[in-house]
Design a protein around this motif. Sequence first.
Motif, PDB file in Angstrom:
ATOM      1  N   ASP A 149      45.454  -9.269  31.259  1.00  0.00           N
ATOM      2  CA  ASP A 149      46.775  -9.438  31.860  1.00  0.00           C
ATOM      3  C   ASP A 149      47.522  -8.105  31.776  1.00  0.00           C
ATOM      4  N   ALA A 150      48.673  -8.021  32.425  1.00  0.00           N
ATOM      5  CA  ALA A 150      49.398  -6.746  32.497  1.00  0.00           C
ATOM      6  C   ALA A 150      49.800  -6.244  31.114  1.00  0.00           C
ATOM      7  N   THR A 151      50.162  -7.141  30.218  1.00  0.00           N
ATOM      8  CA  THR A 151      50.478  -6.733  28.843  1.00  0.00           C
ATOM      9  C   THR A 151      49.250  -6.107  28.187  1.00  0.00           C
ATOM     10  N   GLN A 152      48.096  -6.709  28.377  1.00  0.00           N
ATOM     11  CA  GLN A 152      46.865  -6.176  27.793  1.00  0.00           C
ATOM     12  C   GLN A 152      46.469  -4.836  28.410  1.00  0.00           C
ATOM     13  N   TRP A 153      46.756  -4.638  29.682  1.00  0.00           N
ATOM     14  CA  TRP A 153      46.516  -3.334  30.294  1.00  0.00           C
ATOM     15  C   TRP A 153      47.385  -2.266  29.640  1.00  0.00           C
ATOM     16  N   LEU A 154      48.646  -2.592  29.350  1.00  0.00           N
ATOM     17  CA  LEU A 154      49.522  -1.640  28.653  1.00  0.00           C
ATOM     18  C   LEU A 154      49.011  -1.380  27.241  1.00  0.00           C
ATOM     19  N   LEU A 155      48.575  -2.424  26.562  1.00  0.00           N
ATOM     20  CA  LEU A 155      47.999  -2.276  25.233  1.00  0.00           C
ATOM     21  C   LEU A 155      46.743  -1.414  25.288  1.00  0.00           C
ATOM     22  N   PHE A 156      45.922  -1.630  26.289  1.00  0.00           N
ATOM     23  CA  PHE A 156      44.727  -0.810  26.469  1.00  0.00           C
ATOM     24  C   PHE A 156      45.116   0.657  26.639  1.00  0.00           C
ATOM     25  N   ALA A 157      46.127   0.948  27.454  1.00  0.00           N
ATOM     26  CA  ALA A 157      46.562   2.340  27.666  1.00  0.00           C
ATOM     27  C   ALA A 157      46.972   2.974  26.345  1.00  0.00           C
ATOM     28  N   ALA A 158      47.755   2.261  25.556  1.00  0.00           N
ATOM     29  CA  ALA A 158      48.227   2.804  24.276  1.00  0.00           C
ATOM     30  C   ALA A 158      47.067   3.044  23.316  1.00  0.00           C
ATOM     31  N   THR A 159      46.190   2.062  23.155  1.00  0.00           N
ATOM     32  CA  THR A 159      45.102   2.203  22.183  1.00  0.00           C
ATOM     33  C   THR A 159      44.010   3.145  22.676  1.00  0.00           C
ATOM     34  N   HIS A 160      43.842   3.261  23.985  1.00  0.00           N
ATOM     35  CA  HIS A 160      42.878   4.207  24.529  1.00  0.00           C
ATOM     36  C   HIS A 160      43.313   5.640  24.201  1.00  0.00           C
ATOM     37  N   ALA A 161      44.580   5.942  24.402  1.00  0.00           N
ATOM     38  CA  ALA A 161      45.090   7.278  24.049  1.00  0.00           C
ATOM     39  C   ALA A 161      44.964   7.509  22.544  1.00  0.00           C
ATOM     40  N   GLU A 162      45.245   6.477  21.760  1.00  0.00           N
ATOM     41  CA  GLU A 162      45.139   6.602  20.305  1.00  0.00           C
ATOM     42  C   GLU A 162      43.688   6.863  19.886  1.00  0.00           C
ATOM     43  N   ARG A 163      42.756   6.151  20.488  1.00  0.00           N
ATOM     44  CA  ARG A 163      41.335   6.345  20.191  1.00  0.00           C
ATOM     45  C   ARG A 163      40.926   7.799  20.418  1.00  0.00           C
ATOM     46  N   HIS A 164      41.331   8.334  21.544  1.00  0.00           N
ATOM     47  CA  HIS A 164      40.914   9.693  21.880  1.00  0.00           C
ATOM     48  C   HIS A 164      41.737  10.755  21.158  1.00  0.00           C
ATOM     49  N   THR A 165      42.914  10.404  20.677  1.00  0.00           N
ATOM     50  CA  THR A 165      43.643  11.326  19.809  1.00  0.00           C
ATOM     51  C   THR A 165      42.831  11.531  18.534  1.00  0.00           C
ATOM     52  N   HIS A 166      42.278  10.455  17.999  1.00  0.00           N
ATOM     53  CA  HIS A 166      41.418  10.578  16.817  1.00  0.00           C
ATOM     54  C   HIS A 166      40.196  11.446  17.127  1.00  0.00           C
ATOM     55  N   GLN A 167      39.652  11.302  18.316  1.00  0.00           N
ATOM     56  CA  GLN A 167      38.508  12.115  18.721  1.00  0.00           C
ATOM     57  C   GLN A 167      38.902  13.590  18.773  1.00  0.00           C
ATOM     58  N   ILE A 168      40.054  13.893  19.334  1.00  0.00           N
ATOM     59  CA  ILE A 168      40.519  15.280  19.417  1.00  0.00           C
ATOM     60  C   ILE A 168      40.706  15.861  18.015  1.00  0.00           C
ATOM     61  N   VAL A 169      41.286  15.100  17.121  1.00  0.00           N
ATOM     62  CA  VAL A 169      41.451  15.562  15.736  1.00  0.00           C
ATOM     63  C   VAL A 169      40.082  15.836  15.108  1.00  0.00           C
ATOM     64  N   GLU A 170      39.118  14.955  15.345  1.00  0.00           N
ATOM     65  CA  GLU A 170      37.763  15.169  14.826  1.00  0.00           C
ATOM     66  C   GLU A 170      37.167  16.464  15.372  1.00  0.00           C
ATOM     67  N   ILE A 171      37.372  16.747  16.640  1.00  0.00           N
ATOM     68  CA  ILE A 171      36.863  17.981  17.243  1.00  0.00           C
ATOM     69  C   ILE A 171      37.480  19.185  16.543  1.00  0.00           C
ATOM     70  N   THR A 172      38.796  19.168  16.379  1.00  0.00           N
ATOM     71  CA  THR A 172      39.495  20.333  15.811  1.00  0.00           C
ATOM     72  C   THR A 172      39.232  20.513  14.319  1.00  0.00           C
ATOM     73  N   GLU A 173      38.710  19.496  13.655  1.00  0.00           N
ATOM     74  CA  GLU A 173      38.414  19.604  12.226  1.00  0.00           C
ATOM     75  C   GLU A 173      36.971  19.992  11.940  1.00  0.00           C
ATOM     76  N   GLN A 174      36.186  20.233  12.982  1.00  0.00           N
ATOM     77  CA  GLN A 174      34.804  20.658  12.762  1.00  0.00           C
ATOM     78  C   GLN A 174      34.794  22.070  12.162  1.00  0.00           C
ATOM     79  N   PRO A 175      33.865  22.323  11.244  1.00  0.00           N
ATOM     80  CA  PRO A 175      33.869  23.610  10.541  1.00  0.00           C
ATOM     81  C   PRO A 175      33.746  24.828  11.447  1.00  0.00           C
ATOM     82  N   ASP A 176      33.046  24.706  12.559  1.00  0.00           N
ATOM     83  CA  ASP A 176      32.868  25.864  13.430  1.00  0.00           C
ATOM     84  C   ASP A 176      33.856  25.886  14.618  1.00  0.00           C
ATOM     85  N   PHE A 177      34.892  25.063  14.546  1.00  0.00           N
ATOM     86  CA  PHE A 177      35.935  25.080  15.578  1.00  0.00           C
ATOM     87  C   PHE A 177      36.605  26.455  15.565  1.00  0.00           C
ATOM     88  N   PRO A 178      36.809  27.066  16.738  1.00  0.00           N
ATOM     89  CA  PRO A 178      37.403  28.412  16.774  1.00  0.00           C
ATOM     90  C   PRO A 178      38.758  28.471  16.091  1.00  0.00           C
TER      91      PRO A 178
END
Length: 179
Positions: A149-178
Amino acid sequence: MEQSRVILIDQLRESSRAFLDSMSMLTPAQWVWKGRPDRWSVSETAEHVTAVETGIHRLLTSRILEQPASAEQRLETEGKDAIVSSAMLDRSAPRLAPERVRPTGRWATSAETMQRFTESRNGLIAWAEEAEADLRAFSAPHPVFGMLDATQWLLFAATHAERHTHQIVEITEQPDFPV
């Protein structure tokens, strides 16, 4: 506006802030760095999130309120809030993005990508604030979760961005990150 919608709008705002903050100080080299050939860079991750966000914005603002969900569709969406949140925030296993939202170099720079994300997210928030309809009464199919439903689509948008924010943090915390 009902309390649940206020909470959801706050979640959209917070996930937007965290997503944009996770990339705000990156150099061009950091933006495109890949730890392994089979992993996405911050640039690719941000492009994917922005492509998804743009699609959700288009779906919700142009089509979803055109026709109320059938009784069968409403039944299918019942109880999916927790499923969407849990699945999106579980990073224990990678998920394969649908072809149409995989990175292709849609936006040339980090600034352009973040601007496009911000425009779509701000549009979603404005739509959620202004929509007078019961958002639970309208639905559209999701490629993984089925009918949402439309509420769940909004929830999906919020949690999808949150999921990938964690991914970005993981990328930047790698030992060989520039540096």
